[in-house]
Write a protein that holds these residues in place. Sequence first.
Motif, PDB file in Angstrom:
ATOM      1  N   VAL A 314       0.874  -1.169   0.000  1.00  5.36           N
ATOM      2  CA  VAL A 314       0.000   0.000   0.000  1.00  5.36           C
ATOM      3  C   VAL A 314       0.913   1.222   0.000  1.00  5.36           C
ATOM      4  O   VAL A 314       1.762   1.372   0.879  1.00  5.36           O
ATOM      5  N   VAL A 315       0.748   2.079  -0.999  1.00  4.38           N
ATOM      6  CA  VAL A 315       1.597   3.255  -1.172  1.00  4.38           C
ATOM      7  C   VAL A 315       0.820   4.502  -0.757  1.00  4.38           C
ATOM      8  O   VAL A 315      -0.321   4.698  -1.166  1.00  4.38           O
ATOM      9  N   SER A 316       1.433   5.327   0.071  1.00  5.97           N
ATOM     10  CA  SER A 316       0.839   6.629   0.396  1.00  5.97           C
ATOM     11  C   SER A 316       1.709   7.717  -0.214  1.00  5.97           C
ATOM     12  O   SER A 316       2.933   7.581  -0.305  1.00  5.97           O
ATOM     13  N   LEU A 317       1.052   8.808  -0.650  1.00  4.96           N
ATOM     14  CA  LEU A 317       1.733   9.889  -1.356  1.00  4.96           C
ATOM     15  C   LEU A 317       1.631  11.198  -0.586  1.00  4.96           C
ATOM     16  O   LEU A 317       0.778  11.338   0.302  1.00  4.96           O
ATOM     17  N   ASP A 318       2.486  12.153  -0.954  1.00  2.55           N
ATOM     18  CA  ASP A 318       2.546  13.411  -0.209  1.00  2.55           C
ATOM     19  C   ASP A 318       1.511  14.427  -0.678  1.00  2.55           C
ATOM     20  O   ASP A 318       1.460  15.546  -0.156  1.00  2.55           O
ATOM     21  N   ARG A 319       0.696  14.083  -1.633  1.00  4.83           N
ATOM     22  CA  ARG A 319      -0.347  14.992  -2.087  1.00  4.83           C
ATOM     23  C   ARG A 319      -1.537  14.185  -2.597  1.00  4.83           C
ATOM     24  O   ARG A 319      -1.405  13.013  -2.960  1.00  4.83           O
ATOM     25  N   GLU A 320      -2.697  14.821  -2.570  1.00  6.65           N
ATOM     26  CA  GLU A 320      -3.908  14.145  -3.025  1.00  6.65           C
ATOM     27  C   GLU A 320      -4.014  14.246  -4.543  1.00  6.65           C
ATOM     28  O   GLU A 320      -3.956  15.329  -5.118  1.00  6.65           O
ATOM     29  N   ILE A 321      -4.152  13.077  -5.151  1.00  6.43           N
ATOM     30  CA  ILE A 321      -4.314  12.988  -6.601  1.00  6.43           C
ATOM     31  C   ILE A 321      -5.491  12.053  -6.855  1.00  6.43           C
ATOM     32  O   ILE A 321      -5.684  11.070  -6.134  1.00  6.43           O
ATOM     33  N   ASP A 322      -6.266  12.341  -7.862  1.00 12.15           N
ATOM     34  CA  ASP A 322      -7.388  11.478  -8.220  1.00 12.15           C
ATOM     35  C   ASP A 322      -6.845  10.213  -8.876  1.00 12.15           C
ATOM     36  O   ASP A 322      -6.449  10.214 -10.050  1.00 12.15           O
ATOM     37  N   ILE A 323      -6.787   9.143  -8.094  1.00 11.41           N
ATOM     38  CA  ILE A 323      -6.249   7.863  -8.556  1.00 11.41           C
ATOM     39  C   ILE A 323      -7.307   6.793  -8.323  1.00 11.41           C
ATOM     40  O   ILE A 323      -7.951   6.760  -7.271  1.00 11.41           O
ATOM     41  N   SER A 324      -7.465   5.888  -9.287  1.00  6.99           N
ATOM     42  CA  SER A 324      -8.440   4.806  -9.146  1.00  6.99           C
ATOM     43  C   SER A 324      -7.859   3.511  -9.707  1.00  6.99           C
ATOM     44  O   SER A 324      -6.765   3.507 -10.294  1.00  6.99           O
ATOM     45  N   ARG A 325      -8.611   2.429  -9.514  1.00  9.19           N
ATOM     46  CA  ARG A 325      -8.181   1.126 -10.033  1.00  9.19           C
ATOM     47  C   ARG A 325      -7.934   1.220 -11.542  1.00  9.19           C
ATOM     48  O   ARG A 325      -8.696   1.830 -12.281  1.00  9.19           O
ATOM     49  N   GLY A 326      -6.832   0.623 -11.981  1.00  4.95           N
ATOM     50  CA  GLY A 326      -6.481   0.663 -13.393  1.00  4.95           C
ATOM     51  C   GLY A 326      -5.465   1.729 -13.732  1.00  4.95           C
ATOM     52  O   GLY A 326      -4.856   1.684 -14.807  1.00  4.95           O
ATOM     53  N   ASP A 327      -5.260   2.706 -12.828  1.00  8.32           N
ATOM     54  CA  ASP A 327      -4.192   3.676 -13.020  1.00  8.32           C
ATOM     55  C   ASP A 327      -2.853   3.009 -12.691  1.00  8.32           C
ATOM     56  O   ASP A 327      -2.808   1.889 -12.165  1.00  8.32           O
ATOM     57  N   MET A 328      -1.766   3.703 -12.955  1.00 10.55           N
ATOM     58  CA  MET A 328      -0.452   3.105 -12.726  1.00 10.55           C
ATOM     59  C   MET A 328       0.511   4.140 -12.172  1.00 10.55           C
ATOM     60  O   MET A 328       0.558   5.281 -12.648  1.00 10.55           O
ATOM     61  N   LEU A 329       1.272   3.742 -11.137  1.00 12.98           N
ATOM     62  CA  LEU A 329       2.378   4.542 -10.626  1.00 12.98           C
ATOM     63  C   LEU A 329       3.639   4.089 -11.356  1.00 12.98           C
ATOM     64  O   LEU A 329       3.933   2.894 -11.408  1.00 12.98           O
ATOM     65  N   SER A 330       4.388   5.046 -11.920  1.00 20.00           N
ATOM     66  CA  SER A 330       5.520   4.695 -12.772  1.00 20.00           C
ATOM     67  C   SER A 330       6.753   5.518 -12.444  1.00 20.00           C
ATOM     68  O   SER A 330       6.666   6.590 -11.836  1.00 20.00           O
ATOM     69  N   ASP A 331       7.891   4.999 -12.880  1.00 18.64           N
ATOM     70  CA  ASP A 331       9.149   5.731 -12.828  1.00 18.64           C
ATOM     71  C   ASP A 331       8.986   6.975 -13.702  1.00 18.64           C
ATOM     72  O   ASP A 331       8.723   6.873 -14.905  1.00 18.64           O
ATOM     73  N   PRO A 332       9.145   8.188 -13.155  1.00 19.28           N
ATOM     74  CA  PRO A 332       8.891   9.407 -13.939  1.00 19.28           C
ATOM     75  C   PRO A 332       9.931   9.660 -15.029  1.00 19.28           C
ATOM     76  O   PRO A 332       9.692  10.439 -15.950  1.00 19.28           O
ATOM     77  N   ILE A 333      11.075   9.008 -14.929  1.00 20.41           N
ATOM     78  CA  ILE A 333      12.129   9.194 -15.926  1.00 20.41           C
ATOM     79  C   ILE A 333      11.967   8.201 -17.079  1.00 20.41           C
ATOM     80  O   ILE A 333      12.205   8.538 -18.241  1.00 20.41           O
ATOM     81  N   GLN A 334      11.545   6.985 -16.756  1.00 21.60           N
ATOM     82  CA  GLN A 334      11.372   5.949 -17.779  1.00 21.60           C
ATOM     83  C   GLN A 334       9.911   5.501 -17.770  1.00 21.60           C
ATOM     84  O   GLN A 334       9.552   4.514 -17.130  1.00 21.60           O
ATOM     85  N   LEU A 335       9.086   6.245 -18.492  1.00 22.28           N
ATOM     86  CA  LEU A 335       7.647   6.022 -18.475  1.00 22.28           C
ATOM     87  C   LEU A 335       7.237   4.927 -19.447  1.00 22.28           C
ATOM     88  O   LEU A 335       7.906   4.704 -20.467  1.00 22.28           O
ATOM     89  N   PRO A 336       6.114   4.255 -19.166  1.00 22.36           N
ATOM     90  CA  PRO A 336       5.561   3.326 -20.150  1.00 22.36           C
ATOM     91  C   PRO A 336       4.976   4.087 -21.333  1.00 22.36           C
ATOM     92  O   PRO A 336       4.819   5.317 -21.288  1.00 22.36           O
ATOM     93  N   ARG A 337       4.673   3.362 -22.378  1.00 19.29           N
ATOM     94  CA  ARG A 337       4.062   3.958 -23.562  1.00 19.29           C
ATOM     95  C   ARG A 337       2.560   4.084 -23.335  1.00 19.29           C
ATOM     96  O   ARG A 337       1.909   3.118 -22.951  1.00 19.29           O
ATOM     97  N   VAL A 338       2.018   5.262 -23.548  1.00 18.14           N
ATOM     98  CA  VAL A 338       0.571   5.487 -23.427  1.00 18.14           C
ATOM     99  C   VAL A 338      -0.010   5.390 -24.834  1.00 18.14           C
ATOM    100  O   VAL A 338       0.357   6.162 -25.720  1.00 18.14           O
ATOM    101  N   THR A 339      -0.914   4.430 -25.054  1.00 16.37           N
ATOM    102  CA  THR A 339      -1.358   4.181 -26.420  1.00 16.37           C
ATOM    103  C   THR A 339      -2.792   3.685 -26.475  1.00 16.37           C
ATOM    104  O   THR A 339      -3.276   3.032 -25.548  1.00 16.37           O
ATOM    105  N   LYS A 340      -3.451   3.980 -27.591  1.00 23.70           N
ATOM    106  CA  LYS A 340      -4.785   3.455 -27.873  1.00 23.70           C
ATOM    107  C   LYS A 340      -4.742   2.484 -29.050  1.00 23.70           C
ATOM    108  O   LYS A 340      -5.779   2.131 -29.618  1.00 23.70           O
ATOM    109  N   GLY A 341      -3.540   2.025 -29.364  1.00 20.65           N
ATOM    110  CA  GLY A 341      -3.377   1.013 -30.402  1.00 20.65           C
ATOM    111  C   GLY A 341      -2.124   0.211 -30.153  1.00 20.65           C
ATOM    112  O   GLY A 341      -1.063   0.771 -29.872  1.00 20.65           O
ATOM    113  N   ILE A 342      -2.216  -1.112 -30.193  1.00 21.11           N
ATOM    114  CA  ILE A 342      -1.048  -1.960 -29.932  1.00 21.11           C
ATOM    115  C   ILE A 342      -0.904  -3.005 -31.037  1.00 21.11           C
ATOM    116  O   ILE A 342      -1.882  -3.458 -31.624  1.00 21.11           O
TER     117      ILE A 342
END
Length: 441
Positions: A314-342
Amino acid sequence: MNPLVHQALHTETIELAQNQCLSGLLRFITAGSVDDGKSTLIGRLLYDTGNVAADQLASIQATSQKRGLAAIDWSLLTDGLIAEREQGITIDVAYRYFSTARRKFIIGDAPGHEQYTRNMVTAASSADLAILLVDARKGVITQTRRHAYLAHLLGIRELVLAVNKMDLVDWQPSIYRSIVDEFNAFVSQLGRHHVQAIPLSALNGTNVATHAEAIPWYDGPSLLEHLESIPSRRDADQTPMRLPVQRVVRVMMGNGANGATEKEFRGYQGTLASGHLHVGDEVEVMPSGQRARVTGLNIADQALQKASADRSVVVSLDREIDISRGDMLSDPIQLPRVTKGITADVCWLSEQPLQTHGKYLIKHTTRSVNALFDDLIYRVDVNTLAHEAAPESAVMNDILRVKLKLQQPLFVDNYSDNRTTGSFIVIDPVSFHTVAAGVII
């Protein structure tokens, strides 16, 4: 790479692992055609390594005698389902755990029948090594090639060609070498793999746990000796951090009595798919792109300073962000690809053919989105590896390269870089049956 150089590098890696007293967990699967002896081999491994309890041994001895068998049927240790016992085949993935003085193992006994190839895909998705069994009397068959191709598709580069039932062909070296040559010729077309061929008899235990001196023409390791020497692939720790959010945890702190102020604790629960996460790390939330710092990592009532791949936290953060199931916490320097086609390679698992204009659900980590098969690029012939361009549909066990159009974005990596964020399943939205499994390229 030159095959001799590849072999030399592989040998060097093995020797280094041996010098370091390798003891890491090794996940491997057994696969092959019906009656090639997969379950028997696993049973024999468990027995020869002292991992069969006395009451289990007595039970399978009694059952073997009732069936009129002259020897113990070691497959009874793994073929646990009633339907399997009645048919004499494995129809589900049976997982077994055992250990030796050198390391621990998890075995997935994958089904041999073509109808249950989908179960083999499940077992192979987390394996470091695949043992492909071949009946010495039958040689390399279509199912052997299919399983080798699926192992390749799922990123397994360590293969063992176990030529079983050699006792039934009088341990003839010419038969063994012919099978090995044919298999190596097929696998060489797939790319870089290491294949260790081993002649054995699972029923008799010859060359299973200990080297068989009675085979003068074979100077390689026994199966167990080889399994103990292979480094396990724990590359998930080395890849960029990914934590798919499974659940948002909200807890009210304080009861408001005697002037106490109630405060809501909010945390984000999930299993770390890859990388490391430390208290104080900055993370980026997908898809919003907002950033925050980790103020706490917890598992049950235990506070952690660091979490590694495969750990649920369980991860707690220093600020409130609208996060829900299906979202992802990621390395900010090496991000995953955000895509609507694979673009992906998929194995069709359903008895119902693929509907090219039908709607499906893609389940990727903790996120599910609607999808369409936008293009069937080609189908693979597992015997010849030829590509049939633009097939009209797909039937059970077909392997295809496809393009998928997604209604909402996914946060993906290539499968070769990250097994978790690079894989998905396809679900029929009416029956909710899993109809395909895919890897992103």
